[in-house]
Design an enzyme around this catalytic site. Structure first.
Site, short mmCIF file in Angstrom:
data_model
loop_
_atom_site.label_atom_id
_atom_site.label_comp_id
_atom_site.label_asym_id
_atom_site.label_seq_id
_atom_site.Cartn_x
_atom_site.Cartn_y
_atom_site.Cartn_z
CG HIS A 54 11.03 69.31 67.86
ND1 HIS A 54 12.10 69.04 67.04
CD2 HIS A 54 10.37 68.13 68.01
CE1 HIS A 54 12.08 67.75 66.71
NE2 HIS A 54 11.05 67.19 67.28
NE ARG A 56 5.91 63.54 68.25
CZ ARG A 56 5.84 64.86 68.29
NH1 ARG A 56 4.75 65.47 67.81
NH2 ARG A 56 6.81 65.59 68.81
CE1 TYR A 61 15.49 63.95 63.03
CE2 TYR A 61 14.65 65.95 64.04
CZ TYR A 61 14.55 64.59 63.81
OH TYR A 61 13.52 63.89 64.36
CG HIS A 94 9.29 58.43 65.16
ND1 HIS A 94 8.15 59.17 65.40
CD2 HIS A 94 10.30 59.13 65.73
CE1 HIS A 94 8.45 60.26 66.08
NE2 HIS A 94 9.76 60.27 66.29
NE ARG A 121 8.38 63.86 64.87
CZ ARG A 121 7.78 65.04 64.99
NH1 ARG A 121 6.87 65.42 64.12
NH2 ARG A 121 8.10 65.85 65.99
CE LYS A 145 6.91 63.49 73.29
NZ LYS A 145 8.11 62.80 72.79
#
Length: 317
Positions: free
Chosen positions: A292, A135, A301, A266, A269, A160
């Site tokens: 994630h 990110r 994706y 972004h 990414r 995150k």
């Protein structure tokens, strides 16, 4: 307590808990909006019903996203739990809408076209976003000690979800990054000679390790080109590059390349993840590299692959 004093109290508690400046600004913003929505009534005289009304207003009248509503709820929950020490009880508010948009992804050639229209440190950052799946703020907050050239790895701290993770350092970026860090080191030595050179340290590390802020390993990989005053402490420091400059450089490069897509940092990414899956890498590996928590997040994706016609063959063909 007046609203002004209450907001000062919110700032004080946020800083005591060592939350980021961004979190502080967001929490103060939402607490202020909550108070104004209820015509400046003191929050101590309100409770769950008023919180529900405000959150429902955000979802129904302002059509905010679920993530925006969640941020507002977190701020108000912090106000009652940590500042006022007043329990709220269960909250039953209308929920914000959850957007299920398929992310915009560049082809490999489109990535190349954007990158060749960028220069200098902005190009290096963009290559890192695409080559490592970072990110934007993760890249800008990198410290010298987070780059492991021997293992060709990057440690992403406090990502995150407040967890660390490890991702790849592209081999093609090793030498450019080493050269960049030589320049950064010269800049740091100049700052030290002028009586500066101390960098911001998270989680009160500057009190635990008083000399660490001036050590080379703690410096930002991508420092700003100017010194600035820390709004919390008044200390003059060199912060990392501002994200808006990178965002502007990426947009300009995409326009110069003539791409008919909306491109942001972004997007690199998203393209990183999609291209790994196209190359046959296991989705669990991609999930780990992206950081994630749930593989369902990474599965978006696979929808990109299907959208591009790679998963299902058209009956016309």
């Amino acid at each position: 307590m007046s609203s002004g004093k209450l907001l000062d109290r919110v700032r004080e508690v946020v800083r005591r808990k060592h939350y980021s400046l961004r979190t502080e600004e967001a929490y103060v913003h939402w607490v202020q909006r909550f108070i104004l929505y209820h015509h400046k009534r003191p929050p101590g005289e309100m409770g769950a019903a008023e919180v529900e009304a405000f959150l429902t207003h955000l979802a129904v009248d302002e059509s905010v996203s679920a993530s925006t509503q969640n941020q507002a709820f977190s701020a108000i929950l912090f106000l009652y739990r940590d500042v006022l020490n007043q329990p709220l009880g269960p909250i039953q508010a209308a929920r914000g809408r959850r957007n299920k948009r398929i992310p915009s992804v560049l082809t490999r050639e489109e990535v190349r076209q954007v990158l060749i229209h960028m220069t200098g440190v902005h190009q290096l950052i963009a290559k890192l976003l695409y080559g490592s799946g970072l990110r934007l703020l993760e890249a800008l907050r990198l410290r010298v000690k987070d780059i492991d050239f021997e293992r060709r790895a990057i440690v992403v701290r406090d990502a995150k979800g407040n967890e660390d993770r490890v991702t790849m350092l592209p081999e093609s970026l090793s030498e450019p990054l080493r050269a960049h860090l030589q320049w950064v080191k010269c800049l740091h030595e100049q700052d030290l000679a002028r009586g500066h050179g101390a960098v911001y340290l998270p989680d009160a590390l500057d009190r635990k390790y008083p000399n660490a802020a001036r050590e080379w390993i703690w410096q930002y990989v991508f420092p700003s080109d100017r010194l600035s005053v820390d709004p919390r402490t008044g200390v003059v420091r060199r912060h990392h590059i501002d994200e808006s400059g990178v965002q502007k450089a990426v947009r300009q490069a995409a326009r110069a390349a003539g791409l008919p897509k909306r491109v942001s940092p972004h997007t690199f990414r998203h393209s990183f993840a999609t291209h790994l899956l196209e190359n046959g890498y296991d989705i669990r590996i991609v999930q780990e590299l992206l950081g994630h928590k749930n593989v369902k997040t990474t599965m978006i994706y696979t929808h990109v692959l299907q959208r591009n016609g790679l998963a299902v063959r058209s009956p016309l063909d």
